[in-house]
Design an enzyme around this catalytic site. Structure first.
Site, short mmCIF file in Angstrom:
data_model
loop_
_atom_site.label_atom_id
_atom_site.label_comp_id
_atom_site.label_asym_id
_atom_site.label_seq_id
_atom_site.Cartn_x
_atom_site.Cartn_y
_atom_site.Cartn_z
N GLY A 1 -10.22 -5.37 -1.03
CA GLY A 1 -9.15 -6.28 -0.86
C GLY A 1 -8.14 -6.08 0.13
N CYS A 2 -6.75 -6.38 -0.27
CA CYS A 2 -5.92 -6.25 0.65
C CYS A 2 -5.52 -4.76 1.07
CB CYS A 2 -4.63 -6.87 -0.06
SG CYS A 2 -2.81 -6.57 0.86
N PHE A 3 -5.52 -4.56 2.50
CA PHE A 3 -5.57 -3.37 2.83
C PHE A 3 -4.15 -2.58 2.62
CE2 PHE A 3 -5.38 -5.41 7.34
CZ PHE A 3 -4.37 -5.95 7.27
N TRP A 4 -3.24 -3.28 2.22
CA TRP A 4 -1.77 -2.75 1.90
C TRP A 4 -2.30 -1.72 0.75
CZ3 TRP A 4 1.52 -7.69 1.72
CH2 TRP A 4 1.85 -8.30 3.07
N ASP B 1 -6.57 -10.98 -4.91
CA ASP B 1 -6.93 -11.08 -3.38
C ASP B 1 -8.20 -12.01 -3.70
OD1 ASP B 1 -4.58 -9.71 -2.90
OD2 ASP B 1 -5.68 -7.73 -2.95
#
Length: 277
Positions: free
Chosen positions: A102-105, A181
Site C-alpha cells: 500500500g502507500c509507502f507513507w 489505497d
C-alpha cells in the site's frame, strides 16, 4: 544577488525542467523566471508565486518536489533525505529487503523503529519505467508499485523477522490494493533478492495460509527484486515530517488491521474448539 536568492532561482530553474512538474505549476515558475530576467523585483515575484501556489499547497495538492520548494519559501525547514545508504555497497553483515504494502507513507515507521534497521527508503519498483515520478506511479502508467527498501544488520534482525512484521502490517488477502489505497500500484508484494529470501518468504506465506487465520486466500505476490527507484524527497520519512497527516492515515489503517486480526484470532480459536469435539 545574495546566496539565498541564487539558491531559490536554481530551485525554480530545476523545477521548470523537472518532468514531474505539472504544466500549470511550470507556468507559474516561468512567469517568475521571465519577470526577474526582465528586471522585476525578485522578492515581489516570489511573493506572487507563493500566493498563486497557496490554494493547492493548503490542500496538499502540489507535486512532491514543488511541495518541498513551497515549504522552503514559506519558512518551513525541509531536510533533504540522505540517500547515500541506498547507493552504497552493503557491508558484510548487511542485507536488503523490499516490500510493497500500500502507500509507502505508512510502511516506513513499523520497520524504521525496529532494532537493527540501518535505513528505510521509500520508492518505486516492479515496473518498466526508468526514473519514475510519483505522478506517473499513482497514475498507474509505469507498472511500478510503491514500496520500501530496508537495509538491515543481520546480526540484530533477521530477514524472516521482517517478513513476519510485513504480514502484520498488511492485508495479505487483497491484491487490488491495501485498505483505502486502491489500485495496482498499491498491491502487496514481497520482492526477493536471492534464493534464500525466496525460500523464507515462500515458507512464511505457506505457513500463514495453513494457519487458518484468514477466510480468503493469501494473495500477496512473491516476485524477483528489480531496480528500486527512490521516491522524491517529500515522501522520505513522511511519518516524521508530516506527523499529523501521517497519524490520520495510520489510524485508519490500524483500525482496519486490528479488526482483521481480531477476526483471525476468533477464527483460529473456533477451529481449535471444533477439533476438540
Amino acid at each position: 544577488m545574495n546566496a539565498e536568492q541564487t539558491d531559490r532561482l536554481n530551485d525554480i530553474y530545476n523545477l521548470i525542467l523537472n518532468p514531474a512538474t505539472r504544466d500549470w505549476e511550470r507556468q507559474q515558475l516561468v512567469v517568475l523566471k521571465s519577470a526577474v530576467e526582465n528586471g522585476a523585483n525578485f522578492k515581489a515575484e516570489l511573493a506572487r508565486l507563493e500566493a498563486s501556489l497557496r490554494p493547492l499547497a493548503v490542500r496538499n495538492n502540489l507535486t512532491p518536489d514543488l511541495t518541498d520548494f513551497y515549504q522552503r519559501i514559506t519558512g518551513n525547514t525541509v531536510a533533504t533525505f540522505d540517500l547515500t545508504r541506498h547507493y552504497a555497497v552493503d557491508g558484510p553483515n548487511e542485507e536488503r529487503a523490499i516490500f510493497a504494502g500500500g502507500c509507502f507513507w505508512c510502511m516506513v515507521e513499523p520497520f524504521d523503529t525496529r532494532p537493527g534497521i540501518i535505513a528505510v527508503i521509500s520508492g518505486y519498483t516492479g515496473g518498466h519505467t526508468k526514473n519514475p515520478t510519483y505522478e506517473q506511479v499513482v497514475g498507474q502508467y509505469t507498472g511500478h508499485v510503491e514500496a520500501v527498501e530496508i537495509i538491515f544488520d543481520q546480526r540484530i534482525v533477521k530477514y524472516v523477522d521482517l517478513v513476519s512484521l510485513f504480514w502484520q502490517i498488511t492485508d495479505p488477502t487483497d491484491d487490488q490494493g491495501q485498505m483505502d489505497d486502491r489500485g495496482n500500484h498499491y498491491r502487496p508484494v514481497i520482492f526477493v533478492r536471492n534464493a534464500q529470501q525466496r525460500q523464507i518468504a515462500t515458507a512464511s506465506k505457506a505457513a500463514l495460509a495453513a494457519s487458518g487465520k484468514y477466510k480468503k486466500p493469501i494473495v500477496t505476490a512473491i516476485e524477483p527484486a528489480q531496480k528500486f527507484w527512490p521516491a522524491e524527497n517529500f515522501h522520505q520519512e513522511f511519518y516524521k515530517k508530516n506527523r499529523q497527516r501521517y497519524k490520520r492515515l495510520e489510524h485508519t489503517r490500524q483500525q482496519y488491521l486490528a479488526l482483521q486480526h481480531l477476526r483471525s484470532k476468533i477464527r483460529v480459536r473456533l477451529q481449535k474448539f471444533k477439533q476438540k469435539f
